[in-house]
Design a protein around this motif. Structure first.
Motif, PDB file in Angstrom:
ATOM      1  N   ARG A  61     -64.272 -19.019  34.432  1.00 41.27           N
ATOM      2  CA  ARG A  61     -63.289 -18.395  35.315  1.00 41.27           C
ATOM      3  C   ARG A  61     -63.596 -18.675  36.784  1.00 41.27           C
ATOM      4  O   ARG A  61     -62.700 -19.000  37.581  1.00 41.27           O
ATOM      5  N   ALA A  62     -64.883 -18.571  37.165  1.00 39.87           N
ATOM      6  CA  ALA A  62     -65.266 -18.736  38.573  1.00 39.87           C
ATOM      7  C   ALA A  62     -65.103 -20.183  39.050  1.00 39.87           C
ATOM      8  O   ALA A  62     -64.568 -20.433  40.136  1.00 39.87           O
ATOM      9  N   VAL A  63     -65.566 -21.144  38.243  1.00 40.08           N
ATOM     10  CA  VAL A  63     -65.491 -22.547  38.654  1.00 40.08           C
ATOM     11  C   VAL A  63     -64.045 -23.025  38.697  1.00 40.08           C
ATOM     12  O   VAL A  63     -63.641 -23.750  39.615  1.00 40.08           O
ATOM     13  N   LEU A  64     -63.237 -22.608  37.728  1.00 37.82           N
ATOM     14  CA  LEU A  64     -61.834 -23.006  37.706  1.00 37.82           C
ATOM     15  C   LEU A  64     -60.986 -22.186  38.672  1.00 37.82           C
ATOM     16  O   LEU A  64     -59.799 -22.464  38.838  1.00 37.82           O
ATOM     17  N   LYS A  65     -61.601 -21.166  39.276  1.00 31.92           N
ATOM     18  CA  LYS A  65     -60.917 -20.289  40.244  1.00 31.92           C
ATOM     19  C   LYS A  65     -59.688 -19.620  39.626  1.00 31.92           C
ATOM     20  O   LYS A  65     -58.582 -19.609  40.190  1.00 31.92           O
ATOM     21  N   LEU A  66     -59.885 -19.060  38.430  1.00 29.07           N
ATOM     22  CA  LEU A  66     -58.827 -18.366  37.717  1.00 29.07           C
ATOM     23  C   LEU A  66     -59.042 -16.860  37.784  1.00 29.07           C
ATOM     24  O   LEU A  66     -60.186 -16.402  37.942  1.00 29.07           O
ATOM     25  N   PRO A  67     -57.977 -16.066  37.651  1.00 31.41           N
ATOM     26  CA  PRO A  67     -58.129 -14.603  37.694  1.00 31.41           C
ATOM     27  C   PRO A  67     -58.858 -14.074  36.462  1.00 31.41           C
ATOM     28  O   PRO A  67     -59.020 -14.774  35.461  1.00 31.41           O
ATOM     29  N   GLU A  68     -59.273 -12.839  36.526  1.00 31.11           N
ATOM     30  CA  GLU A  68     -60.015 -12.226  35.432  1.00 31.11           C
ATOM     31  C   GLU A  68     -59.077 -11.727  34.340  1.00 31.11           C
ATOM     32  O   GLU A  68     -57.883 -11.534  34.544  1.00 31.11           O
ATOM     33  N   GLY A  69     -59.674 -11.515  33.163  1.00 30.35           N
ATOM     34  CA  GLY A  69     -58.971 -10.879  32.058  1.00 30.35           C
ATOM     35  C   GLY A  69     -57.802 -11.675  31.528  1.00 30.35           C
ATOM     36  O   GLY A  69     -57.783 -12.906  31.536  1.00 30.35           O
ATOM     37  N   GLU A  70     -56.786 -10.970  31.085  1.00 25.45           N
ATOM     38  CA  GLU A  70     -55.605 -11.574  30.470  1.00 25.45           C
ATOM     39  C   GLU A  70     -54.877 -12.513  31.430  1.00 25.45           C
ATOM     40  O   GLU A  70     -54.266 -13.498  31.010  1.00 25.45           O
ATOM     41  N   ALA A  71     -54.950 -12.219  32.736  1.00 22.74           N
ATOM     42  CA  ALA A  71     -54.249 -13.033  33.734  1.00 22.74           C
ATOM     43  C   ALA A  71     -54.736 -14.475  33.737  1.00 22.74           C
ATOM     44  O   ALA A  71     -53.998 -15.381  34.110  1.00 22.74           O
ATOM     45  N   MET A  72     -55.981 -14.702  33.321  1.00 22.05           N
ATOM     46  CA  MET A  72     -56.523 -16.060  33.252  1.00 22.05           C
ATOM     47  C   MET A  72     -55.673 -16.932  32.341  1.00 22.05           C
ATOM     48  O   MET A  72     -55.416 -18.105  32.630  1.00 22.05           O
ATOM     49  N   HIS A  73     -55.239 -16.378  31.223  1.00 16.23           N
ATOM     50  CA  HIS A  73     -54.456 -17.135  30.247  1.00 16.23           C
ATOM     51  C   HIS A  73     -52.952 -16.999  30.497  1.00 16.23           C
ATOM     52  O   HIS A  73     -52.185 -17.904  30.175  1.00 16.23           O
ATOM     53  N   GLN A  74     -52.540 -15.899  31.112  1.00 10.70           N
ATOM     54  CA  GLN A  74     -51.137 -15.702  31.444  1.00 10.70           C
ATOM     55  C   GLN A  74     -50.681 -16.749  32.456  1.00 10.70           C
ATOM     56  O   GLN A  74     -49.520 -17.169  32.456  1.00 10.70           O
ATOM     57  N   PHE A  75     -51.598 -17.203  33.304  1.00 12.99           N
ATOM     58  CA  PHE A  75     -51.281 -18.209  34.321  1.00 12.99           C
ATOM     59  C   PHE A  75     -50.715 -19.472  33.678  1.00 12.99           C
ATOM     60  O   PHE A  75     -49.674 -19.984  34.082  1.00 12.99           O
ATOM     61  N   THR A  76     -51.395 -19.984  32.638  1.00 10.68           N
ATOM     62  CA  THR A  76     -50.918 -21.191  31.973  1.00 10.68           C
ATOM     63  C   THR A  76     -49.574 -20.948  31.291  1.00 10.68           C
ATOM     64  O   THR A  76     -48.689 -21.811  31.305  1.00 10.68           O
ATOM     65  N   SER A  77     -49.418 -19.789  30.699  1.00  2.83           N
ATOM     66  CA  SER A  77     -48.163 -19.458  30.041  1.00  2.83           C
ATOM     67  C   SER A  77     -46.998 -19.511  31.021  1.00  2.83           C
ATOM     68  O   SER A  77     -45.920 -20.036  30.709  1.00  2.83           O
ATOM     69  N   GLN A  78     -47.207 -18.999  32.216  1.00  2.00           N
ATOM     70  CA  GLN A  78     -46.158 -19.016  33.232  1.00  2.00           C
ATOM     71  C   GLN A  78     -45.887 -20.426  33.737  1.00  2.00           C
ATOM     72  O   GLN A  78     -44.744 -20.785  34.026  1.00  2.00           O
ATOM     73  N   LEU A  79     -46.940 -21.230  33.858  1.00  3.17           N
ATOM     74  CA  LEU A  79     -46.755 -22.619  34.272  1.00  3.17           C
ATOM     75  C   LEU A  79     -45.847 -23.352  33.291  1.00  3.17           C
ATOM     76  O   LEU A  79     -44.935 -24.080  33.687  1.00  3.17           O
ATOM     77  N   LYS A  80     -46.136 -23.182  32.005  1.00  4.35           N
ATOM     78  CA  LYS A  80     -45.378 -23.892  30.977  1.00  4.35           C
ATOM     79  C   LYS A  80     -43.901 -23.511  31.012  1.00  4.35           C
ATOM     80  O   LYS A  80     -43.023 -24.364  30.870  1.00  4.35           O
ATOM     81  N   SER A  81     -43.615 -22.249  31.204  1.00  2.00           N
ATOM     82  CA  SER A  81     -42.236 -21.780  31.099  1.00  2.00           C
ATOM     83  C   SER A  81     -41.441 -21.929  32.388  1.00  2.00           C
ATOM     84  O   SER A  81     -40.213 -22.089  32.354  1.00  2.00           O
TER      85      SER A  81
END
Length: 400
Positions: A61-81
């Motif tokens: 999470r830290a190296v990829l600079k992604l948010p914590e928790g569920e938001a880490m994976h929700q980010f990709t979901s939003q990108l796709k849609s």
């Protein structure tokens, strides 16, 4: 989720990763063309993070600079849609963003992991026989990548990269094809010299146009923005805006200093100025076409991603049973392709993560923009700022 904040952080990751890859050769004169897709790398490794715990997850999470928790994976979901959906049927651009997952048939995925990668990443788990047919499975995965990128990325996984210890392969494929809003006329393309970093020159074809362009002078460099045709109808209308930016140092050997000076704030400022067209004087942009492939795992480790590649890696949220404690990330392979010509841009990228079991105001006067020496380029979605591709051209004549 603060999508804009996460995308700004992704710009930071893109720069961090690019500087490690581009800086591996400290001799700028010998530096070659560079190309990477930060969002492809982020997605493949984040999928592995869906099965990680503890320090392993925190480092991802830290190296990829992604948010914590569920938001880490929700980010990709939003990108796709919302951002990376295909616009080919409604005016462009053509986009394909796909994720894949292959797991050794003797292992059992945890339902929670399987549901997460399917729901957020759209990756269906496929059973593979790595134990007895590793090379055959490698061929199958490479074919999936090739199909997803319309044949532009071949052999993502090199020979012998999989073996009987392989437990899982997670892959991302990204394909983009866009047409310039103002295409160049092929009959006006002419050969001119391009100045290399060693002082020599090569003759390469340059595109040119007398149209107004979105270009701006900064203190030590200029930035040109070439927008792509956007979807004009349907659900995707007016929701996205893709462009390619060219960052050209004023000095013919200024690329190294530009790369050194470039940070997230500077890059964001350069790509976010008001898009107003101005008259151009001398205007030339070289055509180029090349591919790049490397082990992304080396750069990721240099940025601090240590735990996932170590014997102490914790991917116990991935599979059931005793083997859950033996999983670690062995390699992350990344490959990209790009072609810029009179019509527009075609680009593709793929990333494969292999899991193993351990044994200012615009001036009115015309601006010249002559890209006859090394420069940087960025392909992004403008309304969100998401970077799809980031690269450097030091020799347009190289078709790698």
């Amino acid at each position: 989720m603060d999508e804009s904040g996460t995308i700004e952080q992704q710009t930071g990751f893109a720069l961090d990763f690019y500087k490690v890859v581009a800086g591996k050769n400290e001799n700028a004169i010998d530096a070659g063309n560079s190309l990477l897709s930060p969002i492809s790398i982020t997605t493949a490794v984040a999928m592995a993070g869906a099965g990680a715990k503890g320090k392993t997850l925190e480092e991802i999470r830290a190296v990829l600079k992604l948010p914590e928790g569920e938001a880490m994976h929700q980010f990709t979901s939003q990108l796709k849609s919302a951002i990376l959906k295909d616009g080919a049927d409604v005016g462009g651009p053509s986009l394909h963003f796909a994720n894949g997952l292959w797991v050794e048939k003797t292992l059992t995925l945890k339902p929670s992991f399987q549901e997460l990668v399917k729901g957020k990443y759209g990756a269906e788990a496929s059973l593979a026989n790595f134990g007895n047919k590793a090379e055959e499975e490698r061929t199958n995965i490479n074919k999936w990548v090739s199909d997803a990128t319309k044949g532009k990325i071949e052999n993502l996984l090199p020979p012998s990269s999989l073996n009987d210890k392989t437990a899982m392969v997670l892959a991302n494929a990204l394909y983009f094809k866009g047409t310039w809003k103002k295409p160049f006329k092929p009959e006006e393309t002419k050969d001119h010299d391009f100045h290399l970093l060693d002082g020599k020159t090569v003759s390469v074809p340059y595109m040119t146009s007398k149209n107004k362009q979105v270009v701006r002078n900064f203190n030590t460099h200029k930035v040109l923005k070439l927008p792509y045709v956007q979807s004009s109808q349907g659900a995707g209308a007016d929701n996205r805006s893709f462009s390619m930016f060219f960052i050209l140092p004023n000095e013919k050997d200024g690329i190294a200093q530009l790369e050194k000076d470039l940070d997230t704030e500077m890059l964001t400022k350069h790509l976010n100025w008001t898009s107003r067209e101005v008259k151009v004087g001398e205007f030339r942009l070289p055509k180029f076409k090349f591919s790049a492939g490397f082990k992304a795992s080396e750069a990721l480790q240099a940025l601090g991603l240590k735990a996932p590649f170590s014997q102490g890696a914790d991917f116990s949220n991935m599979v059931e049973g005793p083997n859950a404690e033996l999983l670690y990330l062995s390699e992350v392979f990344h490959k990209c392709f790009i072609e810029v010509n009179e019509e527009g841009t075609e680009a593709a990228a793929a990333t494969g993560a292999v899991m193993m079991l351990r044994s200012l105001p615009m001036p009115e006067t015309p601006i010249d923009f002559v890209a006859d020496h090394p420069f940087l380029f960025v392909l992004r979605e403008d309304k969100t700022g998401l970077i799809l591709f980031f690269g450097r051209i030091t020799n347009p004549s190289l078709s790698q």
